[in-house]
Design an enzyme around this catalytic site. Structure first.
Site, PDB file in Angstrom:
ATOM      1  CE  LYS A 199      13.261 -15.934 -68.374  1.00  0.00           C
ATOM      2  NZ  LYS A 199      13.631 -17.352 -68.117  1.00  0.00           N
ATOM      3  CB  SER A 235      11.255 -18.793 -65.507  1.00  0.00           C
ATOM      4  OG  SER A 235      12.488 -18.882 -66.240  1.00  0.00           O
ATOM      5  CB  SER A 295      13.184 -21.671 -67.666  1.00  0.00           C
ATOM      6  OG  SER A 295      12.918 -21.933 -66.309  1.00  0.00           O
TER       7      SER A 295
END
Length: 512
Positions: free
Chosen positions: A82, A157, A181
């Site tokens: 990420k 997210s 997330s």
């Protein structure tokens, strides 16, 4: 759009490791296949930064270690990170224009540990700007599309991470979970994902959103894959002030304390060797109210019934402050974000406005241009609740409520149940743009995950079915444990995945 890479032919991480050891496939072959698949699936917008030279150099090093017999436990396994983790060599943007072009001089601890274990990174994955969002629509570099239905959001997210794993572009990915997330995108993309106990995985080098809530966690197809990654990622790190000493182990040559294949594995082995007969599964009545979509409820109920068939006992419990977790979180997290993001002023690093009159105007213009709407919204909320006139009324009250929410969970674990299960999200994935005119609608999507984050508990999402009008949008089962109970959660998920195949299903190719 090609949806899978070569690694899918060998199964999970353990099987892939065996294939690499037997020379049935090389790390370079896996890496090149992953790069090709990522390029073919560019319409998903899951990747932000790819550097084939860096990836293939890592793969060659993994092959050399395998040949020399010095390979780590993840040698040659293709993963991706990420874009909230700083990485030496790859740009790090946190999905924001504010950090466009930023190159970190060091690796985050999570990145470093996975690299030490031999994992090969295919690149950096798209995410909501500064991890603020539930649909991965807030990225400055465009939304991520859900591989199961490219009209839909992947969740956020960590949407790029979930999409890349679901599309089988990588064997696993890293994510961050502040209010859901990791769990929410894992659920909406039909993959497995876990948020460990707060403090068990180092936050060093993870771009901060809410420091008392942020926690790194892996996403992968199965719970067994998650265990492989978690055992590498966890452990005390003196560079992170919130890292827990309870996770310490032997110091390596650099003096940094590391934990190896121990606590999570031990908990996994212990739980996995025991029959489920008598295991008490707490089912919160607040998780099955009017806001839960019928298709999600049906899939979760079927999963609970499967656990009952395996011998577990369903126990009704109450988490009375479930809905109050939303206002508590959206006071505490923005307050911490307003402080953490104050550093981005265009002076030392980050976006700097091209035109300005004086220093104050440079800072205000740089922040106005560099931050997106959702980030600005949360900074304003955080600044407001921390202001002199409202600190007691909002921030302190939210912290008191946070303590009460944690006590609700502890009461349930102490007196009523061993684990808690329920939905991850009240609905399946929405279409991209559905909530554009109502940004707070995304906040409500985290109603079942926020309390867990406020309490700092471990929790995971496990694929348990599909819903939506066409029946092709995934549903996730949330399994919540007491502190440091990751091993038990993963073992229970594995028992479920031994008798179901939801985690093995992959989306069919479709044009993005």
């Amino acid at each position: 759009m090609t949806q899978s890479a070569l690694h899918t032919e060998f199964g999970g991480i353990a099987a892939l490791r065996d294939a690499l050891a037997r020379r049935q496939v090389s790390a370079v072959e896996l890496a090149q296949s992953g790069l090709d698949a990522a390029q073919a699936a560019s319409g998903l917008n899951a990747f932000l930064h790819i550097d084939p030279e860096l990836t293939l150099a890592q793969a060659r090093a993994a092959d050399a270690a395998l040949a020399a017999g010095t390979a780590g436990p993840l040698a040659g396994i293709p993963i991706a990170h990420k874009d909230a983790f700083v990485t030496r060599g790859w740009r790090t943007t946190a999905g924001s224009k504010m950090l466009a072009g930023y190159a970190s001089p060091f690796d985050a601890t999570v990145v470093e540990r996975l690299a030490e274990a031999g994992a090969v990174s295919l690149g950096k994955l798209n995410c909501d700007e500064f991890a603020m969002g539930s649909g991965n629509e807030n990225s400055a570099y465009g939304p991520v599309r859900n591989p199961w239905d490219t009209r839909a959001v992947p969740g956020g997210s960590s949407g790029g991470s979930a999409a890349a794993v679901a599309a089988r572009l990588v064997a696993a990915a890293t994510g961050t979970d502040t209010g859901g997330s990791v769990r929410q995108p894992a659920a909406l993309c039909g993959v497995s994902g876990i948020k460990p106990t707060y403090g068990t995985v180092s936050r060093y080098g993870m771009i901060a959103f809410g420091s008392s809530l942020d926690q790194a966690g892996p996403l992968a197809p199965s719970s067994r894959d998650l265990l492989e990654l978690l055992d590498v990622m966890t452990g005390f790190d003196p560079r992170d002030a919130t890292s827990l000493q309870a996770c310490d182990g032997q110091a390596n040559e650099s003096g940094r304390v590391r934990r190896g294949h121990d606590a999570a594995q031990a908990g996994y082995d212990a739980a996995g060797s025991q029959p489920l007969k008598g295991l008490r599964i707490g089912v919160p009545q607040e998780y099955f109210g009017a806001g839960l979509a019928p298709d999600v409820a049906a899939a979760v109920e079927a999963a609970l019934a499967q656990f009952e068939q395996l011998g577990a006992v369903r126990v009704p419990v109450s988490l009375p402050r479930t809905e109050l977790a939303i206002p508590a979180y959206y006071v505490i997290a923005p307050a911490e974000a307003s402080s953490n993001l104050a550093r981005y002023d265009g002076v030392r690093y980050g976006h700097r406005a091209a035109q300005y009159g004086d220093l104050n105007e440079m800072i205000s213009r740089s922040r106005a241009e560099g931050f997106g709407d959702e980030v600005k919204r949360r900074i304003l909320i955080g600044t407001y609740v921390l202001s002199h006139g409202y600190y007691d009324a909002y921030y302190l009250q939210a912290q008191r409520l946070r303590r009460l929410i944690a006590q609700d969970f502890q009461r349930a674990f102490a007196d009523q149940c061993d684990v808690i299960m329920g939905p991850v999200s009240p609905t399946v994935a929405k279409n991209i743009g559905d909530n554009r005119d109502d940004p707070t609608a995304d906040w409500l999507a985290d109603v079942y995950t926020l309390g867990v984050s406020l309490a700092g508990l471990p929790a995971m999402s496990v694929p348990c079915g599909f819903g939506g009008q066409d029946g092709r949008r995934p549903v996730g089962l949330q399994i919540i444990g007491n502190y440091f109970d990751e091993g038990r959660l993963l073992a229970l998920a594995d028992r479920y995945q031994q008798v179901t195949d939801w985690h093995q299903r992959a989306p069919v190719s479709q044009d993005a």
